[in-house]
Write a protein that holds these residues in place. Structure first.
Motif, PDB file in Angstrom:
ATOM      1  N   PHE A  55     -28.572   8.667  11.799  1.00  0.00           N
ATOM      2  CA  PHE A  55     -27.227   8.752  12.261  1.00  0.00           C
ATOM      3  C   PHE A  55     -27.097   9.472  13.380  1.00  0.00           C
ATOM      4  O   PHE A  55     -27.856  10.596  13.567  1.00  0.00           O
ATOM      5  CB  PHE A  55     -26.484   9.274  11.049  1.00  0.00           C
ATOM      6  CG  PHE A  55     -26.370   8.437   9.716  1.00  0.00           C
ATOM      7  CD1 PHE A  55     -25.255   7.562   9.718  1.00  0.00           C
ATOM      8  CD2 PHE A  55     -27.135   8.639   8.825  1.00  0.00           C
ATOM      9  CE1 PHE A  55     -25.215   6.706   8.442  1.00  0.00           C
ATOM     10  CE2 PHE A  55     -27.460   7.876   7.782  1.00  0.00           C
ATOM     11  CZ  PHE A  55     -26.284   6.884   7.610  1.00  0.00           C
ATOM     12  N   LEU A  93     -20.299   9.727  13.356  1.00  0.00           N
ATOM     13  CA  LEU A  93     -21.404   9.538  13.549  1.00  0.00           C
ATOM     14  C   LEU A  93     -21.773   8.271  13.380  1.00  0.00           C
ATOM     15  O   LEU A  93     -21.003   7.132  12.891  1.00  0.00           O
ATOM     16  CB  LEU A  93     -21.926   9.724  11.900  1.00  0.00           C
ATOM     17  CG  LEU A  93     -22.041  11.296  11.736  1.00  0.00           C
ATOM     18  CD1 LEU A  93     -22.281  11.565  10.187  1.00  0.00           C
ATOM     19  CD2 LEU A  93     -22.817  12.307  12.715  1.00  0.00           C
ATOM     20  N   GLU A 138     -24.902  11.867  16.154  1.00  0.00           N
ATOM     21  CA  GLU A 138     -23.710  12.504  16.339  1.00  0.00           C
ATOM     22  C   GLU A 138     -23.053  11.769  17.746  1.00  0.00           C
ATOM     23  O   GLU A 138     -23.825  11.899  18.896  1.00  0.00           O
ATOM     24  CB  GLU A 138     -23.551  13.786  16.688  1.00  0.00           C
ATOM     25  CG  GLU A 138     -22.141  14.368  16.779  1.00  0.00           C
ATOM     26  CD  GLU A 138     -22.407  15.923  16.755  1.00  0.00           C
ATOM     27  OE1 GLU A 138     -21.713  16.465  15.899  1.00  0.00           O
ATOM     28  OE2 GLU A 138     -23.151  16.642  17.452  1.00  0.00           O
TER      29      GLU A 138
END
Length: 220
Positions: free
Chosen positions: A81, A89, A83
């Motif tokens: 994941f 995300l 940012e």
């Protein structure tokens, strides 16, 4: 890129793990994939439950599961994941080395095998959209996959690898195969989540005996 024996010996981090055992890669031509992230970019492999609501397009986890199950992915779905924006995300689906029956092409995994380990990311099953996507996989993917494999270097196209690839591509052309796999993953998901979260749908495939959702301590 070309990888030497010296590089492989000095960098065990590039070795392959098959059933938790390190396998030394073969030197020569190698596939180099783009690095996820970059300077100042934060990445996560495991999320706390409260963060799943921040994941972009969570329905893509269902689509990935359906593709994986149709193409014999013999490992849990791996995701990193990233940012992307403030409070958002972006899931990056990685590690596809166990598609088409695993590293040696001999595995016959059940559909539940390729689920992402934490079922909380899935939420409600978008059944109508998944049904349309199953049809797309059946009608379009065989031609796309055969086109893509043409760019694979000839030395990688071993007899066993091509046979495993063709076996699963042929499966996609079978009438009702993708629809049946969709039923299987919905059935499998119902074992690890609140059954009321699954939209009403007839299940044609046999129920799975159970799911193994443990994560080895070494992976943690």
């Amino acid at each position: 890129m070309t990888v030497s024996d010296q590089f492989i010996e000095e960098n065990p981090g590039c070795w392959i793990f098959n059933n938790q055992k390190p396998v030394q890669p073969v030197s020569g031509l190698a596939f180099g994939s783009r690095v996820i992230g970059g300077a100042g970019v934060r990445l996560w492999e495991i999320l706390p439950g409260s963060w799943f609501q921040r994941v972009q397009n969570p329905h893509n986890f269902w689509r990935a599961w359906l593709i994986d199950a149709c193409l014999g992915h013999a490992d849990n779905r791996q995701v990193v994941f990233q940012e992307w924006k403030v409070g958002s995300l972006k899931p990056c689906f990685i590690d596809h080395g166990f598609l088409f029956g695993g590293a040696d092409g001999t595995h016959r995994p059940k559909a539940a095998r390729s689920r992402y380990l934490d079922p909380r990311v899935y939420g409600n099953a978008p059944v109508p959209q998944l049904s349309k996507y199953a049809k797309t996989i059946h009608e379009v993917f065989p031609e796309i996959l055969r086109s893509l494999v043409q760019d694979v270097p000839a030395q990688w196209k071993t007899t066993s690898a091509i046979a495993s690839f063709e076996r699963y591509v042929e499966r996609l052309s079978e009438p009702g195969l993708c629809e049946g796999v969709l039923d299987e993953i919905l059935q499998a998901y119902s074992h690890v989540s609140n059954p009321e979260a699954i939209e009403s749908r007839s299940i044609f495939a046999p129920a799975f005996a159970g799911l193994q959702v443990r994560m080895p301590a070494t992976q943690l």
